[in-house]
Scaffold this motif. Structure first.
Motif, PDB file in Angstrom:
ATOM      1  N   ARG A  12       6.929  -0.277 -14.582  1.00 19.46           N
ATOM      2  CA  ARG A  12       5.423  -0.223 -13.843  1.00 19.46           C
ATOM      3  C   ARG A  12       4.687   0.564 -12.709  1.00 19.46           C
ATOM      4  N   ASP A  13       5.393  -0.364 -11.403  1.00 28.40           N
ATOM      5  CA  ASP A  13       5.466   1.293 -10.515  1.00 28.40           C
ATOM      6  C   ASP A  13       6.461   1.311 -10.674  1.00 28.40           C
ATOM      7  N   LEU A  83      -0.750  -4.563 -15.313  1.00 31.23           N
ATOM      8  CA  LEU A  83      -1.406  -4.547 -14.289  1.00 31.23           C
ATOM      9  C   LEU A  83      -3.002  -4.293 -14.346  1.00 31.23           C
ATOM     10  N   PHE A 134      -4.563  -9.638  -7.210  1.00 31.97           N
ATOM     11  CA  PHE A 134      -3.278  -8.864  -6.616  1.00 31.97           C
ATOM     12  C   PHE A 134      -3.901  -8.198  -5.251  1.00 31.97           C
ATOM     13  N   SER A 166       0.839  -2.320  -0.442  1.00 35.82           N
ATOM     14  CA  SER A 166       1.263  -1.330  -0.500  1.00 35.82           C
ATOM     15  C   SER A 166       2.004   0.008  -0.055  1.00 35.82           C
ATOM     16  N   SER A 288       1.618   5.413  -3.943  1.00 33.65           N
ATOM     17  CA  SER A 288       1.952   5.865  -4.587  1.00 33.65           C
ATOM     18  C   SER A 288       1.341   7.413  -4.307  1.00 33.65           C
TER      19      SER A 288
HETATM   20  C1  LIG Z   1      -1.894   1.015  -8.410  1.00 29.68           C
HETATM   21  C2  LIG Z   1      -0.542   0.424  -7.584  1.00 29.68           C
HETATM   22  O1  LIG Z   1       0.656   1.469  -7.601  1.00 29.68           O
HETATM   23  C3  LIG Z   1      -0.639  -1.194  -7.472  1.00 29.68           C
HETATM   24  C4  LIG Z   1       0.927  -1.195  -6.731  1.00 29.68           C
HETATM   25  O2  LIG Z   1       1.631  -1.596  -6.974  1.00 29.68           O
HETATM   26  C5  LIG Z   1       0.633  -1.556  -4.968  1.00 29.68           C
HETATM   27  O3  LIG Z   1      -0.563  -0.935  -5.124  1.00 29.68           O
HETATM   28  O4  LIG Z   1       1.373  -1.850  -4.650  1.00 29.68           O
END
Ligand SMILES: C[C@H](O)CC(=O)C(=O)O
Ligand code: MN
Length: 337
Positions: A12-13, A83, A134, A166, A288
């Motif tokens: 996922r990440d 998520l 979260f 994050s 991200s």
């Molecule tokens: C949507 C983000 O990628 C959630 C996450 O893994 C983070 O905030 O770190």
């Protein structure tokens, strides 16, 4: 001896550095390896959660439904989580995930916006799912504010609350202050989790600090495959826990092999703390955003590091991905003037 639940983030990440282009075969191969190694919980969706497929976040190689349908039937012992960011993921996505056999829903909001999670947390709980609140970018709010937001999520029905680093900005004392206060003030049976990013190489140390203060769920990714410099490296964390007598149920050797033989070969770039990933951690920027900034550098000639520092200065958060290009354009104009 303490016992924790490790939650794998590779699928996922790890979708962020893969630009959400993981194939179904790659997902199945990695997931079955994690399952055989004893990882109890594995997250599978678009990097930005259910419904992330969009112009803003990027179009994936396959839909969430296809990924979940491919992985879940292959699991012998591991449970699968999804998520969901309210506003991106909908209640329809939540029902779809439940129908496909997802066991855990993690409802993610910016750390000061827990009030938008009420509907999704309430529904997940009503559907009998393991329901997690979260709180992202948790370094941007004081421990007291995080507690206030966690209490909201708990009141909506979350049975576990995450402190989410994050940006990979936190130091162990920051983690301790937040997790310690949550452990003190939330219900004793509400579980606590920590999600780290390794931008300042603090993923392992911060996860240990979280455990010390009462967290029992820890996120990590095999070979660190995750946004920025990646998540806490799972195989390293398992080895450290083993040395410290913290029970994870994960096989030290098998998880090393998953990282080395199954995850490393699918990386588009080696996950490492390059100057841009380091800047995420140093300036407190959403992990991200890294690839968005690198793409803007290639397009407008402004170094990604400078763009990231500016995003940090402006306090930009997840959901503002479209502003990264605007920021780069303005910086390029100012520099040309
Ligand atoms: C949507 C983000 O990628 C959630 C996450 O893994 C983070 O905030 O770190
Ligand atoms: Mn993350």
């Amino acid at each position: 001896m303490s016992k924790i639940t490790l939650h794998d983030m590779t699928l996922r990440d790890g979708m962020h550095p893969k630009r959400h282009q993981m194939t179904l075969d790659q997902m199945i191969d990695i997931a079955t390896g994690l399952d055989e190694a004893g990882v109890p919980l594995i997250e599978v969706t678009h990097g930005d959660g259910l419904g992330g497929s969009s112009v803003n976040y990027g179009f994936p190689a396959h839909s969430d439904e296809e990924y979940l349908s491919a992985v879940i039937p292959k699991m012998k012992q591991a449970k699968v989580s999804a998520l969901l960011l309210p506003g991106i993921g909908t209640v329809e996505h939540l029902h779809m995930a439940k129908d496909l056999g997802v066991a855990t829903i993690r409802v993610a909001t910016h750390c000061t916006e827990a009030d938008v999670s009420q509907q999704h947390i309430g529904l997940a709980r009503q559907l009998g799912l393991d329901t997690v609140g979260f709180l992202m970018m948790a370094h941007m709010a004081s421990p007291e504010k995080i507690l206030e937001q966690a209490l909201l999520m708990e009141s909506y029905g979350a049975n576990c609350i995450y402190c989410t680093d994050s940006a990979g900005y936190m130091l162990p004392e920051d983690v301790k202050a937040r997790i310690g206060l949550l452990r003190d003030k939330l219900k004793p049976d509400t579980e606590l989790g920590f999600h780290g990013h390794h931008n300042l190489a603090m993923g392992v140390a911060n996860s240990l600090a979280a455990i010390e203060c009462g967290a029992n769920r820890i996120d990590a990714a095999a070979a660190g495959l995750g946004a920025g410099a990646g998540n806490t490296p799972l195989e390293v964390f398992v080895a450290v826990c083993d040395r410290m007598g913290i029970e994870t149920g994960v096989d030290v050797w098998k998880i090393q092999d998953v990282a080395e033989d199954r995850v490393l070969p699918v990386m588009d770039n080696i996950i490492r703390i390059d100057r841009d990933a380091l800047t995420l951690g140093y300036a407190g920027v959403y992990s991200s955003f890294l690839l968005f900034a690198k793409r803007a550098e290639a397009k407008y000639g402004v170094p990604a590091r400078d763009i990231l520092v500016e995003l940090g200065r402006r306090g930009m958060i997840g959901g503002q991905e479209d502003m990264i290009e605007d920021t780069a354009i303005n910086m390029a104009r100012e520099r040309a003037a």
